[in-house]
Design an enzyme around this catalytic site. Structure first.
Site, PDB file in Angstrom:
ATOM      1  CD  GLU A 223      77.067  69.592  52.569  1.00 50.23           C
ATOM      2  OE1 GLU A 223      77.654  68.573  52.145  1.00 50.23           O
ATOM      3  OE2 GLU A 223      76.715  70.517  51.807  1.00 50.23           O
TER       4      GLU A 223
ATOM      5  CE  LYS B 262      73.175  72.435  41.426  1.00 54.44           C
ATOM      6  NZ  LYS B 262      73.499  72.588  42.850  1.00 54.44           N
TER       7      LYS B 262
ATOM      8  CG  ASN C 139      76.349  66.838  28.370  1.00 59.45           C
ATOM      9  OD1 ASN C 139      77.507  66.704  28.777  1.00 59.45           O
ATOM     10  ND2 ASN C 139      75.319  66.986  29.183  1.00 59.45           N
ATOM     11  N   GLY C 140      78.395  64.287  27.140  1.00 55.42           N
ATOM     12  CA  GLY C 140      78.552  62.892  27.551  1.00 55.42           C
ATOM     13  C   GLY C 140      79.938  62.374  27.193  1.00 55.42           C
TER      14      GLY C 140
ATOM     15  CG  HIS D 286      93.469  57.971  68.029  1.00 56.98           C
ATOM     16  ND1 HIS D 286      93.980  57.124  68.998  1.00 56.98           N
ATOM     17  CD2 HIS D 286      92.221  58.293  68.427  1.00 56.98           C
ATOM     18  CE1 HIS D 286      93.057  56.924  69.934  1.00 56.98           C
ATOM     19  NE2 HIS D 286      91.983  57.618  69.612  1.00 56.98           N
TER      20      HIS D 286
ATOM     21  CD1 TRP E  63      83.675  71.647  33.138  1.00 57.42           C
ATOM     22  CD2 TRP E  63      82.957  69.563  33.420  1.00 57.42           C
ATOM     23  NE1 TRP E  63      84.108  71.213  34.363  1.00 57.42           N
ATOM     24  CE2 TRP E  63      83.679  69.943  34.573  1.00 57.42           C
ATOM     25  CE3 TRP E  63      82.409  68.289  33.399  1.00 57.42           C
ATOM     26  CZ2 TRP E  63      83.878  69.107  35.670  1.00 57.42           C
ATOM     27  CZ3 TRP E  63      82.588  67.453  34.489  1.00 57.42           C
ATOM     28  CH2 TRP E  63      83.319  67.857  35.597  1.00 57.42           C
TER      29      TRP E  63
ATOM     30  CE  LYS F 223      77.734  73.222  49.629  1.00 59.12           C
ATOM     31  NZ  LYS F 223      77.364  71.860  49.714  1.00 59.12           N
TER      32      LYS F 223
ATOM     33  CD  GLU G  79      80.640  72.643  46.716  1.00 55.04           C
ATOM     34  OE1 GLU G  79      80.621  72.249  45.539  1.00 55.04           O
ATOM     35  OE2 GLU G  79      79.795  72.307  47.536  1.00 55.04           O
TER      36      GLU G  79
ATOM     37  NE  ARG H 149      74.405  71.851  31.389  1.00 63.05           N
ATOM     38  CZ  ARG H 149      73.532  70.831  31.506  1.00 63.05           C
ATOM     39  NH1 ARG H 149      72.369  71.047  32.073  1.00 63.05           N
ATOM     40  NH2 ARG H 149      73.816  69.641  31.074  1.00 63.05           N
TER      41      ARG H 149
ATOM     42  CB  CYS I   2      78.775  69.554  27.597  1.00 62.01           C
ATOM     43  SG  CYS I   2      80.459  68.941  27.535  1.00 62.01           S
TER      44      CYS I   2
END
Ligand code: AGP
Length: 610
Positions: A483, A605, A100-101, A506, A76, A487, A490, A27, A2
């Site tokens: 990584e 984010k 927010n939270g 295997h 969010w 990338k 997402e 965000r 949020c």
């Protein structure tokens, strides 16, 4: 996650608030809302969808013309699906809040409030907080007593902006475990989740601390603790210009931020180098800590955790100290074994990731020394760690972390050199040589890598139509394959998987077909021949292969349909240019697929909730 913003001053509140909400869109959110003092009361408008949908509703309502104090929110969803009714603000005719939270004890609080005669229209935990504050305000008649009482009763994390109808010339705010700043202007003041929301108006701000309250008028800011004792925090000044937070002419923040990598690395390393040797005296990081640590544990999430993996390889290689890399959301529940002799390094771009913050607190409770590697100044992790080394990467707006990662690994390399020198693993001459290479050569190597973007884009276009893909590598190349896979996933929504190349046979190699291409990372000369064998294995099963390797690698072009090269560089630092190749590869695949590169679906984010 949020976003909160609020305004009080001579300008039209709705206009300033909407501008702030737009600045917070990066965000990630699913709905938005605004409340402002109008016609003697608090008017509220909210809408599921983008801020633009809220703007339409506001325009139809006259834009709260004449209102000079208000609060706004981008949501969010955590409790309750995205909908008009679940959007913030929440409250009643007496009080409205944005939050927010997460209110963890919202269920018992809701039950208590229902017993007291309150009803609830939304599925949100935020509405519970609003009505709790209202209940305590009704009992005490004092907004600060009401806010303090609520902070004592709420379990969870929150940054809350509040309007009390009885105080139309004031904004209130409370905070715990979620960032909230108070922007200080000329005859006007602001609240916001982060400075980006108010940068057009002011660069000066206070960072609210945990269990603190703020009472804000157009001409004053009062900050106090939960017992209403006045506090006098340091006024901070954002070093980020508006332009720095804007796209600067690039089509996306992500490609802008990749192009900022060379300067970000230089800016971050420069203040930590003296006489061409690592020097962390500016951070008061004791040599004894680095010299005596019995173990190092990196704890982080996502890309930051992948930076920890590169750190593991570097520290174990140069310092011969055991290094663990822990996923923060696992670490916090795995009853970790730590002692005061252990160095725990929390890596976080935002400094607000809930899992990483919880892991930090756990590590501290176990007596370990905690060091934060954080990009956002004054963020919660930065403030709570025993010490912090900031990555001066500047604002990273794109949800996909690129320059922050590159700067994180560069900083970790510098820390590794310092640690190896202090422990006698390398001589001063060797430390100077490593530092010289890292600081003088690597930013140029990144520039040279970026200069191969056209080749990377051409390769990306050959893989953009697949729906599944493997990344494989060995050693550090395996860590980079993780990584690269993240990338790609997402931002392009291609399902990809990173796999240790030697492990494929295997079982997993059964998935390799013509529909399953493979990106093989082979920058480590010592493992190159092994990787060529793995490439032949997957090609024999029909896979199309992109090989990423060093310039001059033997017969590379004969071994794979598509080959990309990192520029010649010291193999110890090969992760740096390789990361840039993988970031650009993911970027161009996502661009070819028409994806929303800076704001991928479902992502935020900074994940400040569990
Ligand atoms: C990286 O591209 C992702 N956006 C995500 O994995 C991110 O790295 C992770 O959420 C950690 O964020 P932090 O660095 O702000 O703690």
């Amino acid at each position: 996650m949020c976003g909160i913003t609020g305004y009080i001053g001579r300008n039209e509140a709705a206009e300033v608030i909407l501008e702030g909400l737009h600045a917070l869109e990066y965000r990630g959110y699913d709905s938005a809302g605004i409340a402002a003092f109008e016609n003697g009361g608090i008017s509220v408008l909210k809408s599921v969808g983008k801020v633009a949908a809220l703007e339409e509703k506001l325009a139809a309502h006259g834009n709260f013309a004449g209102a000079h104090c208000g609060i706004g929110h981008t949501r969010w969803a955590t409790h309750g699906a995205p909908s008009d009714i679940n959007s913030h603000p929440h409250g009643n005719e007496r009080i409205q809040i944005v939050h927010n939270g997460i209110i963890e004890n919202y269920a018992p609080l809701r039950a208590m409030l229902i017993e007291k005669g309150y009803d609830f229209v939304s599925e949100t935990d935020t509405e519970v907080a609003a009505k709790l504050i209202d209940l305590r305000y009704g009992e005490s008649g004092d907004p600060l007593d009401a806010l303090a009482a609520a902070m004592r009763e709420i379990v969870g994390s929150y940054a809350i902006g509040v309007l009390f109808a009885d105080y139309p010339d004031k904004l209130f705010a409370i905070k715990k475990d979620n960032p909230l700043i108070v922007g200080v202007g000329e005859g006007e003041n602001f609240i916001a989740s982060d400075i980006a929301a108010v940068l057009r108006h002011t660069k000066n701000y206070y960072q609210l601390g945990d269990l603190e309250m703020a009472v804000i008028s157009a001409s004053s800011v009062q900050i106090m603790d939960i017992d209403k004792r006045p506090l006098h925090p340091e006024l901070q000044t954002a070093t980020w210009s508006i332009e720095a937070a804007e796209r600067g002419g690039y089509p996306h923040f992500m490609i802008k931020e990749i192009n900022e990598e060379p300067s970000a690395v230089e800016k971050t390393l420069h203040p930590r180098i003296a006489g061409m040797l690592p020097d962390f005296s500016g951070e008061k990081l004791s040599d004894e800590r680095l010299r005596s640590a019995k173990s190092v544990t990196f704890v982080a999430c996502g890309t930051a955790m992948h930076a920890g993996l590169v750190g593991k390889a570097a520290i174990e290689s140069l310092c011969r100290v055991p290094v663990k890399v822990e996923i923060a959301s696992e670490f916090r529940y795995n009853n970790p074994i730590l002692t005061p002799d252990d160095l725990v390094i929390i890596i976080s771009q935002s400094g607000e990731t809930a899992d990483s913050l919880a892991a930090l607190r756990l590590a501290k409770s176990l007596g370990a020394y905690t060091l934060g590697i954080v990009n956002v100044i004054g963020s919660t992790i930065a403030r709570e760690a025993d010490n912090v080394i900031y990555t001066w990467a500047g604002p990273e707006i794109s949800v996909a972390s690129t320059k922050a990662y590159t700067v994180q690994i560069s900083l970790i390399y510098l820390l590794t050199i310092r640690m190896a020198l202090l422990r006698g693993n390398i001589s001063e001459a060797e430390a100077r040589a490593y530092t010289e290479t890292l600081y003088r050569e690597m930013p140029e190597i990144i520039r040279k890598t970026i200069a191969t973007e056209a080749d990377i884009k051409a390769a990306a276009l050959k893989f953009a139509d697949y729906e599944d893909l493997f990344f494989i590598g060995r050693g550090v190349d395996y860590y980079l394959s993780m990584e690269g896979s993240l990338k790609l996933k997402e931002i392009s929504y291609i399902h990809s998987e990173a796999y240790a190349a030697g492990e494929l046979k295997h079982g997993t190699i059964s998935l390799i077909t013509e529909q399953m291409p493979v990106v093989a990372l082979a920058t480590d000369e010592a493992l190159y021949e092994k990787m060529i064998s793995n490439i032949r294995e997957v090609k024999a099963r029909g896979a199309k292969v992109l090989l990423v390797t060093r310039e001059g690698a033997k017969d590379a072009a004969a071994e794979a349909e598509c080959v990309l090269y990192i520029p010649p560089c010291d193999p110890f630092f090969a992760a740096i240019p390789l990361a840039t190749v993988l970031q650009l590869f993911a970027y161009h695949v996502a661009a070819a697929r028409g994806c929303d590169i800076d704001k991928p679906r479902n992502l935020a984010k900074s994940v400040t909730v569990e």
